[in-house]
Design a protein around this motif. Sequence first.
Motif, PDB file in Angstrom:
ATOM      1  N   LEU A 206     -15.990 -35.312 -23.315  1.00 49.40           N
ATOM      2  CA  LEU A 206     -16.349 -36.282 -24.352  1.00 49.40           C
ATOM      3  C   LEU A 206     -15.224 -37.276 -24.616  1.00 49.40           C
ATOM      4  O   LEU A 206     -15.348 -38.157 -25.470  1.00 49.40           O
ATOM      5  CB  LEU A 206     -16.695 -35.542 -25.651  1.00 49.40           C
ATOM      6  CG  LEU A 206     -17.979 -34.704 -25.615  1.00 49.40           C
ATOM      7  CD1 LEU A 206     -18.112 -33.879 -26.898  1.00 49.40           C
ATOM      8  CD2 LEU A 206     -19.200 -35.612 -25.444  1.00 49.40           C
ATOM      9  N   GLY A 207     -14.108 -37.118 -23.904  1.00 52.14           N
ATOM     10  CA  GLY A 207     -12.983 -38.028 -24.066  1.00 52.14           C
ATOM     11  C   GLY A 207     -11.983 -37.590 -25.111  1.00 52.14           C
ATOM     12  O   GLY A 207     -11.085 -38.357 -25.478  1.00 52.14           O
ATOM     13  N   VAL A 208     -12.120 -36.357 -25.606  1.00 50.01           N
ATOM     14  CA  VAL A 208     -11.191 -35.834 -26.621  1.00 50.01           C
ATOM     15  C   VAL A 208     -10.179 -34.926 -25.924  1.00 50.01           C
ATOM     16  O   VAL A 208     -10.585 -33.966 -25.251  1.00 50.01           O
ATOM     17  CB  VAL A 208     -11.950 -35.038 -27.707  1.00 50.01           C
ATOM     18  CG1 VAL A 208     -10.970 -34.490 -28.739  1.00 50.01           C
ATOM     19  CG2 VAL A 208     -12.996 -35.913 -28.374  1.00 50.01           C
ATOM     20  N   PRO A 209      -8.874 -35.221 -26.030  1.00 51.29           N
ATOM     21  CA  PRO A 209      -7.862 -34.374 -25.358  1.00 51.29           C
ATOM     22  C   PRO A 209      -7.702 -33.034 -26.081  1.00 51.29           C
ATOM     23  O   PRO A 209      -6.831 -32.873 -26.950  1.00 51.29           O
ATOM     24  CB  PRO A 209      -6.586 -35.221 -25.436  1.00 51.29           C
ATOM     25  CG  PRO A 209      -6.785 -36.080 -26.639  1.00 51.29           C
ATOM     26  CD  PRO A 209      -8.257 -36.341 -26.764  1.00 51.29           C
ATOM     27  N   ALA A 210      -8.530 -32.092 -25.716  1.00 52.84           N
ATOM     28  CA  ALA A 210      -8.545 -30.800 -26.417  1.00 52.84           C
ATOM     29  C   ALA A 210      -7.206 -30.081 -26.328  1.00 52.84           C
ATOM     30  O   ALA A 210      -6.804 -29.376 -27.255  1.00 52.84           O
ATOM     31  CB  ALA A 210      -9.650 -29.918 -25.842  1.00 52.84           C
ATOM     32  N   ARG A 211      -6.486 -30.243 -25.205  1.00 54.89           N
ATOM     33  CA  ARG A 211      -5.201 -29.557 -25.029  1.00 54.89           C
ATOM     34  C   ARG A 211      -4.201 -30.027 -26.081  1.00 54.89           C
ATOM     35  O   ARG A 211      -3.427 -29.213 -26.614  1.00 54.89           O
ATOM     36  CB  ARG A 211      -4.663 -29.848 -23.623  1.00 54.89           C
ATOM     37  CG  ARG A 211      -3.422 -29.046 -23.267  1.00 54.89           C
ATOM     38  CD  ARG A 211      -3.754 -27.588 -23.022  1.00 54.89           C
ATOM     39  NE  ARG A 211      -4.454 -27.394 -21.755  1.00 54.89           N
ATOM     40  CZ  ARG A 211      -5.199 -26.346 -21.463  1.00 54.89           C
ATOM     41  NH1 ARG A 211      -5.328 -25.390 -22.364  1.00 54.89           N
ATOM     42  NH2 ARG A 211      -5.824 -26.233 -20.304  1.00 54.89           N
ATOM     43  N   ASN A 212      -4.206 -31.332 -26.404  1.00 48.44           N
ATOM     44  CA  ASN A 212      -3.274 -31.839 -27.425  1.00 48.44           C
ATOM     45  C   ASN A 212      -3.592 -31.243 -28.790  1.00 48.44           C
ATOM     46  O   ASN A 212      -2.690 -30.943 -29.579  1.00 48.44           O
ATOM     47  CB  ASN A 212      -3.353 -33.364 -27.484  1.00 48.44           C
ATOM     48  CG  ASN A 212      -2.829 -34.019 -26.219  1.00 48.44           C
ATOM     49  OD1 ASN A 212      -2.165 -33.364 -25.413  1.00 48.44           O
ATOM     50  ND2 ASN A 212      -3.141 -35.286 -26.017  1.00 48.44           N
TER      51      ASN A 212
END
Length: 338
Positions: A206-212
């Motif tokens: 979805l374009g959300v940097p989950a790792r950050n």
Amino acid sequence: MATSSSGWRLPVVVPLLVFALLLAVPVASWATGEVFWVAFFARIVIYAIAATALNLALGYGGLVSLGHALFLGVGAYSVAIPAFHGIDNGWVHLALCIGCCAVLGLVTGAISLRTSGIAFIMITLAFAQMGYFLFVSLKQYGGDDGTSIVATSRLLGLDLGGVYTVYLVSLAVLIGLTWWMARLRVAPFGMVLRGGRQNFRRVNALGVPARNYQLTAYVLSAVLCGIAGMLLANLNAFASPSTLSWVVSGDLIVMVVLGGMGSVFGPLLGALAFIGMEEILKMVTEYWMAIFGPIIVLVGLLGRAGIQGFLVSLSERRSRQVASKASPAGSLPAEVSP
């Protein structure tokens, strides 16, 4: 509507009653002259803070860390080492605690999050063990025997070495932290974390940097756990490498799972049940661990959602009973709102 309102009442009312009882502890202790109970419940409150901090990474973010004892121990030594050199300024202790735990959380989190699953668990455990052996090697600060704290933290005119003071400060921190966790759970940050726990790849797609988001949660969790360690050191007037032991990390995980992983009030209920059962069984028999272990296993097997999940199921059952009694005989049962 009646169904939904009664569905949340019990899981909220019970923890609020627990908070009310915790507020009454100093008054009851002062009236009876039993200081022991303030120290006992202070330990529960401080471990509830640490478990709530772990719940941010584990319950919200799905990060099974077996190394959070590292931050608890660093928080404790943030008081012990300056105190050894005669520094009792609480702001210095707090700044050291936050700074060291934030840097450690950032470094260890950035490395550990390059993996997942069993590898993540093992790497966080390895970091905690490295911290344990580092403090064991510091012979000038007591080595594996630990060190006494003669100059406890003085902050805003308060001496955290007093059992009543550290209890009230810890309880205020826990209440504020629980409120913040409730807000965070439904905030965009918390929703991304919980979404990443369920499906990491879909959140990234979805374009959300989950790792950050996970790394930020890990660092916040480390700092909050360090503050719990700072309060624990003031309560015990003692710091020891055993605080960094993997056993302590395991205890924190059990508290979170026992109370209800990912829930707002679960860590508080889990810490209360864990330490309460431990103390009661210690009074009954010296072989308390042989009883305590199977109880934890049974709770884990029978109540996967923990104590908070059990309260939710009780509320839902009562709601269905009330709805069925309110429905006219022979009519279809009322629809239960989600």
